[in-house]
Design a protein around this motif. Structure first.
Motif, PDB file in Angstrom:
ATOM      1  N   THR A  69       0.177  10.834  -3.879  1.00 41.55           N
ATOM      2  CA  THR A  69      -0.695  11.537  -2.936  1.00 41.55           C
ATOM      3  C   THR A  69       0.038  12.710  -2.293  1.00 41.55           C
ATOM      4  O   THR A  69      -0.508  13.814  -2.176  1.00 41.55           O
ATOM      5  CB  THR A  69      -1.183  10.566  -1.839  1.00 41.55           C
ATOM      6  N   ASN A 117      -8.070   9.189   2.193  1.00 36.27           N
ATOM      7  CA  ASN A 117      -6.760   8.729   1.734  1.00 36.27           C
ATOM      8  C   ASN A 117      -5.857   9.852   1.233  1.00 36.27           C
ATOM      9  O   ASN A 117      -4.717   9.612   0.842  1.00 36.27           O
ATOM     10  CB  ASN A 117      -6.894   7.623   0.673  1.00 36.27           C
ATOM     11  N   GLU A 136     -11.442   5.468   2.066  1.00 38.45           N
ATOM     12  CA  GLU A 136     -11.523   6.113   0.752  1.00 38.45           C
ATOM     13  C   GLU A 136     -11.690   7.627   0.844  1.00 38.45           C
ATOM     14  O   GLU A 136     -11.112   8.378   0.064  1.00 38.45           O
ATOM     15  CB  GLU A 136     -12.682   5.507  -0.043  1.00 38.45           C
ATOM     16  N   SER A 196       1.560   4.038  -2.984  1.00 39.07           N
ATOM     17  CA  SER A 196       0.664   5.140  -3.345  1.00 39.07           C
ATOM     18  C   SER A 196       1.018   6.466  -2.684  1.00 39.07           C
ATOM     19  O   SER A 196       0.441   7.506  -3.036  1.00 39.07           O
ATOM     20  CB  SER A 196      -0.778   4.762  -2.976  1.00 39.07           C
ATOM     21  N   ALA A 249       0.754   4.612   3.818  1.00 38.22           N
ATOM     22  CA  ALA A 249       0.042   3.833   2.801  1.00 38.22           C
ATOM     23  C   ALA A 249      -1.376   4.359   2.588  1.00 38.22           C
ATOM     24  O   ALA A 249      -2.335   3.822   3.157  1.00 38.22           O
ATOM     25  CB  ALA A 249       0.020   2.361   3.206  1.00 38.22           C
ATOM     26  N   ASP A 251      -3.374   3.890   0.267  1.00 40.46           N
ATOM     27  CA  ASP A 251      -4.256   2.843  -0.257  1.00 40.46           C
ATOM     28  C   ASP A 251      -4.878   1.986   0.847  1.00 40.46           C
ATOM     29  O   ASP A 251      -5.866   1.279   0.610  1.00 40.46           O
ATOM     30  CB  ASP A 251      -3.488   1.930  -1.219  1.00 40.46           C
ATOM     31  N   LEU A 252      -4.290   2.037   2.048  1.00 40.96           N
ATOM     32  CA  LEU A 252      -4.839   1.280   3.172  1.00 40.96           C
ATOM     33  C   LEU A 252      -5.749   2.131   4.044  1.00 40.96           C
ATOM     34  O   LEU A 252      -6.291   1.653   5.039  1.00 40.96           O
ATOM     35  CB  LEU A 252      -3.694   0.708   4.031  1.00 40.96           C
ATOM     36  N   GLY A 279       0.809  -1.221   0.000  1.00 37.99           N
ATOM     37  CA  GLY A 279       0.000   0.000   0.000  1.00 37.99           C
ATOM     38  C   GLY A 279       0.835   1.260   0.000  1.00 37.99           C
ATOM     39  O   GLY A 279       0.376   2.335  -0.386  1.00 37.99           O
TER      40      GLY A 279
END
Length: 342
Positions: free
Chosen positions: A75, A323, A320, A71, A314, A316-317, A68
């Motif tokens: 970001t 993030n 939503e 990503s 991370a 991605d972890l 994760g």
């Protein structure tokens, strides 16, 4: 630098939210012009800091961790591009170099299972490939007289950072690691849990201080090894500072600095040391974000601060809807480092 994917002025424009009456970092940060040699351009630029991303979590997978962290780079870069350019911190202090191309290693790692010994060995070999690229790029940036800010990725990349810095300086360097874990585990093949032990064993790391080690997460073997090498490897624990109150946070920062200050040093930050931050080894107990910011501001202001590496976050972890928050956190840490030594 065949494995470098440059970040262009068009890429920067796409992630910058322009607003009337405001100037964002994305409007002022520097990118490598098309056709220019990146290192020659960096060397001749006035900007002091070079931003580089390593969007991988192969090293984490090789350590049986949750993927994760790959990503975090994109970001974080979007959050950094939308910081306000003002008298407190200026976007033109940063050259956005781009990211290391780790796509092939990431694709191969997807089909590997840590639980299978042969796959585990293959994962370690992939980490070694990434190591070579990281050390080469970090060497090139520091040799050009600039200060890298590296956004990971896993903390396996600390090895490449340290090796690259040591080769550029022509001698071993020191490291301070804000982390719940020592990442000084046995030499069993490269992964995110042994970057510092490999760098130490190969002569690139001179002195190493682990700041805020969690007593529940360090093995007896590692503690015994550190005890034998007390002149070069030291630590304090989160528990002794924040739980039992035996030590003072700010005094411990000074103690750690006194240990590493005589040589060039890298600042390593593992975001799994912070509570409730999505990472491969997420924790519910740890230092606050404000304490980490104080830590970076203190170590960043000294002349021997050679690089900053922020890893293991991370997005991605994360949930939503939230993030983007790890990107905002990394942006704060990046600007704290720059403000400390503009």
């Amino acid at each position: 630098m065949d494995k470098l994917l440059p970040f262009t002025i068009k890429d920067l424009a796409k992630i910058t939210n322009h607003r009337s009456g405001e100037i964002k970092f994305g409007e002022k940060m520097i990118t490598i012009p098309n056709g220019e040699d990146p290192i020659t351009f960096i060397k001749n630029a006035e900007a002091k800091y070079v931003l580089i991303g390593i969007p991988e979590d192969v090293g984490i997978q090789a350590n049986s961790g949750r993927p994760g962290a790959a990503s975090a780079w994109k970001t974080a870069l979007k959050s950094i591009a939308n910081i306000q350019h003002n008298r407190f911190c200026k976007g033109n202090q940063i050259i956005v170099l781009g990211e290391i191309d780790v796509e092939a290693e990431m694709i191969e790692a997807k089909n590997l299972d840590f639980k299978i010994m042969d796959h585990r060995l293959k994962l370690s070999k992939l980490v070694e490939k990434i190591d070579k690229e990281v050390s080469h790029i970090i060497f090139s940036i520091i040799k050009a007289g600039k200060t890298p800010i590296i956004i990971g990725g896993g903390q396996n990349n600390a090895y490449g950072n340290i090796k690259g810095a040591a080769l550029a300086k022509g001698k071993p360097v020191n490291a301070i690691n804000f982390d719940a874990h020592s990442d000084f585990r046995i030499l069993e093949g490269r992964h995110s849990g042994n970057a510092f032990s490999y760098a130490y064993n190969e002569g690139f790391l001179k002195k190493y201080f682990v700041f805020g080690l969690h007593e529940n997460h360090v093995s007896k073997n590692v503690l015994d090894l550190i005890k034998k090498t007390d002149e070069r490897i030291r630590y304090n624990t989160y528990d002794s500072i924040k739980v039992r109150g035996e030590r003072n946070f700010l005094e411990e920062i000074i103690t750690a600095y006194e240990f590493i200050k005589t040589d060039s040093y890298g600042i390593e930050v593992d975001l799994d040391a912070l509570p409730n931050i999505a990472s491969s080894a997420m924790t519910l107990s740890g230092f606050s974000i404000e304490e980490l910011r104080q830590f970076i501001a203190y170590f960043g202001k000294h002349k021997n601060a050679t690089y900053l590496h922020i890893c293991e976050g991370a997005p991605d972890l994360d949930g939503e809807k939230n993030n983007h928050l790890i990107g905002q956190l990394i942006a704060y840490l990046v600007t704290d480092f720059i403000k400390a030594n503009p």
